[in-house]
Design a protein around this motif. Structure first.
Motif, PDB file in Angstrom:
ATOM      1  N   ILE A  83       0.873  -1.179   0.000  1.00  0.00           N
ATOM      2  CA  ILE A  83       0.000   0.000   0.000  1.00  0.00           C
ATOM      3  C   ILE A  83       0.910   1.229   0.000  1.00  0.00           C
ATOM      4  O   ILE A  83       1.849   1.313   0.804  1.00  0.00           O
ATOM      5  CB  ILE A  83      -0.922   0.020   1.226  1.00  0.00           C
ATOM      6  N   VAL A  84       0.671   2.149  -0.932  1.00  0.00           N
ATOM      7  CA  VAL A  84       1.419   3.401  -0.972  1.00  0.00           C
ATOM      8  C   VAL A  84       0.467   4.541  -0.620  1.00  0.00           C
ATOM      9  O   VAL A  84      -0.594   4.677  -1.233  1.00  0.00           O
ATOM     10  CB  VAL A  84       2.034   3.660  -2.362  1.00  0.00           C
ATOM     11  N   LEU A  85       0.832   5.313   0.390  1.00  0.00           N
ATOM     12  CA  LEU A  85      -0.008   6.449   0.784  1.00  0.00           C
ATOM     13  C   LEU A  85       0.329   7.641  -0.099  1.00  0.00           C
ATOM     14  O   LEU A  85       1.496   8.043  -0.194  1.00  0.00           O
ATOM     15  CB  LEU A  85       0.221   6.798   2.251  1.00  0.00           C
ATOM     16  N   VAL A  86      -0.679   8.176  -0.756  1.00  0.00           N
ATOM     17  CA  VAL A  86      -0.461   9.311  -1.644  1.00  0.00           C
ATOM     18  C   VAL A  86      -1.380  10.453  -1.218  1.00  0.00           C
ATOM     19  O   VAL A  86      -2.591  10.270  -1.055  1.00  0.00           O
ATOM     20  CB  VAL A  86      -0.707   8.935  -3.118  1.00  0.00           C
ATOM     21  N   LYS A  87      -0.796  11.625  -1.001  1.00  0.00           N
ATOM     22  CA  LYS A  87      -1.600  12.765  -0.560  1.00  0.00           C
ATOM     23  C   LYS A  87      -1.832  13.755  -1.697  1.00  0.00           C
ATOM     24  O   LYS A  87      -0.962  13.939  -2.560  1.00  0.00           O
ATOM     25  CB  LYS A  87      -0.910  13.476   0.618  1.00  0.00           C
ATOM     26  N   HIS A  88      -3.010  14.348  -1.682  1.00  0.00           N
ATOM     27  CA  HIS A  88      -3.395  15.360  -2.674  1.00  0.00           C
ATOM     28  C   HIS A  88      -3.144  16.711  -2.024  1.00  0.00           C
ATOM     29  O   HIS A  88      -3.795  17.048  -1.040  1.00  0.00           O
ATOM     30  CB  HIS A  88      -4.880  15.175  -3.005  1.00  0.00           C
ATOM     31  N   VAL A  89      -2.184  17.466  -2.563  1.00  0.00           N
ATOM     32  CA  VAL A  89      -1.743  18.692  -1.887  1.00  0.00           C
ATOM     33  C   VAL A  89      -1.786  19.890  -2.826  1.00  0.00           C
ATOM     34  O   VAL A  89      -1.661  19.731  -4.048  1.00  0.00           O
ATOM     35  CB  VAL A  89      -0.297  18.515  -1.382  1.00  0.00           C
ATOM     36  N   LEU A 144       6.610  14.198  -3.123  1.00  0.00           N
ATOM     37  CA  LEU A 144       7.413  13.297  -2.300  1.00  0.00           C
ATOM     38  C   LEU A 144       6.823  11.895  -2.238  1.00  0.00           C
ATOM     39  O   LEU A 144       7.509  10.925  -1.932  1.00  0.00           O
ATOM     40  CB  LEU A 144       7.587  13.888  -0.898  1.00  0.00           C
ATOM     41  N   ASP A 145       5.530  11.773  -2.595  1.00  0.00           N
ATOM     42  CA  ASP A 145       4.914  10.445  -2.611  1.00  0.00           C
ATOM     43  C   ASP A 145       5.247   9.693  -3.899  1.00  0.00           C
ATOM     44  O   ASP A 145       5.113   8.465  -3.958  1.00  0.00           O
ATOM     45  CB  ASP A 145       3.393  10.553  -2.426  1.00  0.00           C
ATOM     46  N   GLU A 146       5.714  10.420  -4.920  1.00  0.00           N
ATOM     47  CA  GLU A 146       6.089   9.751  -6.171  1.00  0.00           C
ATOM     48  C   GLU A 146       7.300   8.849  -5.940  1.00  0.00           C
ATOM     49  O   GLU A 146       7.451   7.812  -6.584  1.00  0.00           O
ATOM     50  CB  GLU A 146       6.354  10.783  -7.270  1.00  0.00           C
ATOM     51  N   TYR A 147       8.153   9.209  -4.961  1.00  0.00           N
ATOM     52  CA  TYR A 147       9.312   8.374  -4.645  1.00  0.00           C
ATOM     53  C   TYR A 147       8.865   7.068  -3.984  1.00  0.00           C
ATOM     54  O   TYR A 147       9.427   6.007  -4.240  1.00  0.00           O
ATOM     55  CB  TYR A 147      10.278   9.146  -3.741  1.00  0.00           C
ATOM     56  N   ALA A 148       7.827   7.162  -3.144  1.00  0.00           N
ATOM     57  CA  ALA A 148       7.291   5.958  -2.495  1.00  0.00           C
ATOM     58  C   ALA A 148       6.656   5.046  -3.541  1.00  0.00           C
ATOM     59  O   ALA A 148       6.844   3.825  -3.526  1.00  0.00           O
ATOM     60  CB  ALA A 148       6.265   6.364  -1.432  1.00  0.00           C
ATOM     61  N   GLY A 187       5.643   8.835   1.619  1.00  0.00           N
ATOM     62  CA  GLY A 187       6.662   9.860   1.401  1.00  0.00           C
ATOM     63  C   GLY A 187       7.244  10.265   2.760  1.00  0.00           C
ATOM     64  O   GLY A 187       6.658   9.962   3.804  1.00  0.00           O
ATOM     65  N   MET A 188       8.390  10.968   2.738  1.00  0.00           N
ATOM     66  CA  MET A 188       9.000  11.375   4.008  1.00  0.00           C
ATOM     67  C   MET A 188       8.207  12.499   4.669  1.00  0.00           C
ATOM     68  O   MET A 188       8.276  12.683   5.881  1.00  0.00           O
ATOM     69  CB  MET A 188      10.450  11.808   3.806  1.00  0.00           C
TER      70      MET A 188
END
Ligand SMILES: Cc1cc2nc3c(=O)[nH]c(=O)nc-3n(C[C@H](O)[C@H](O)[C@H](O)COP(=O)(O)OP(=O)(O)OC[C@H]3O[C@@H](n4cnc5c(N)ncnc54)[C@H](O)[C@@H]3O)c2cc1C
Length: 266
Positions: free
Chosen positions: A4-10, A36-40, A124-125
């Motif tokens: 599961i990858v957590l991706v935030k809409h910012v 930063l979530d693209e790296y995850a 992401g970090m």
């Protein structure tokens, strides 16, 4: 593997970001997938590709908590290569702080692990708006899972995750048993861009929408009501002043020293 990858809409950092006058929550009008979530996401895709990819039954689930627009962060993740998307969406989530966000996301991860176990949760970090870096650690605590934060290298060997974490003076090699929560830095890889094939394929991929009722979370535990922190007041940052311009007439060095001294920087 099931990742599961957590991706935030910012809010897009290239544009003018602001809080809504109404309730000091973030105005998410012009928002994008947090860079930063693209790296995850890239780290997850590399892990499953090393194991035969989606064809071999591996999954990369892009999970985002947010209002209607957050579905765009999921769609971008599917175009990049995630195998499916999950949108945790409920009006009661509005105004959630990090503690409330991690509570809701933990319940969503548990829900997604009900049918088959989740091996790894990647994040992401930090988000590029709140930037608290609180959610990954809080999530691990709530799920009672090992956590590795700020990984700049990552691999999975059998039932273990092995990561490298850099500091100014040295680096640590950290191992944890799976399942685990790992946040990755922007040094870990070069995120891929969605290609034409990926954009077309994304149209056929599933996006599931979950409400708080679906994941068994009491609305009183999230949103403004359930948050441990509250933004009392917010003020626009003062406009940048022009600054001091030094014209070199042979004494620029002296002028600079005088300026720094006047600013008590010397
Ligand atoms: C300017 C500003 C300041 C804030 N300050 C605070 C504060 O001091 N304390 C506080 O508790 N809250 C704060 N918040 C609220 C906080 O941003 C939100 O609660 C947010 O959902 C979680 O915190 P974060 O964005 O800092 O996440 P981080 O902990 O910085 O995010 C790390 C990773 O967690 C994942 N993640 C985070 N949010 C989501 C999501 N909604 N959906 C999917 N994945 C996610 C992403 O992978 C992300 O890379 C602030 C918000 C803003 C805009």
């Amino acid at each position: 593997m099931k990742i599961i990858v957590l991706v935030k809409h910012v809010p897009d950092a290239q544009l003018d970001r602001h809080l809504s006058d109404e309730d000091n929550t973030t105005d998410r009008a012009d928002s994008i997938l947090s860079e930063l979530d693209e790296y995850a996401l890239e780290a997850a895709l590399q892990l499953i590709e090393a194991r035969g990819g989606a064809k071999a039954g591996n999954q990369v689930i892009a999970l985002s908590m947010g209002p209607a627009g957050a579905v765009n962060a999921i769609k971008k993740s599917l175009q990049i290569g995630a195998t499916e998307g999950v949108h945790l969406r409920d009006d009661a989530l509005a105004g959630s702080d990090a503690a409330a966000t991690s509570l809701a996301l933990a319940a969503a991860v548990r829900h997604l692990g009900a049918d088959s176990p989740v091996d790894l949760v990647l994040t992401g970090m930090a988000s590029t708006d709140g930037e608290t870096s609180l959610v990954p650690a809080q999530l691990a605590e709530r799920l009672d899972l090992p956590q590795v934060t700020f990984a700049s290298e990552l691999d999975v060997d059998g039932g273990r995750v092995i990561a490298r974490r850099d500091s100014d003076t040295h680096y640590d090699t950290i191992e944890a048993t799976l399942p685990a929560v790992v946040s990755v830095t922007d040094q870990i890889n070069e995120p891929r861009f969605p290609n034409f094939k990926g954009i077309i394929a994304a149209k056929r991929k599933t996006i599931t929408t979950l409400t708080l009722a679906d994941i068994g979370v009491d609305p009183a535990q999230v949103g403004k009501a359930g948050s441990w922190t509250e933004v009392k007041t917010a003020a626009a940052r003062p406009p940048r002043t022009a600054g001091t311009i030094i014209t070199d007439e042979g004494d620029a060095g002296i002028q600079l020293v005088d300026f720094l001294a006047a600013q008590k920087l010397l």
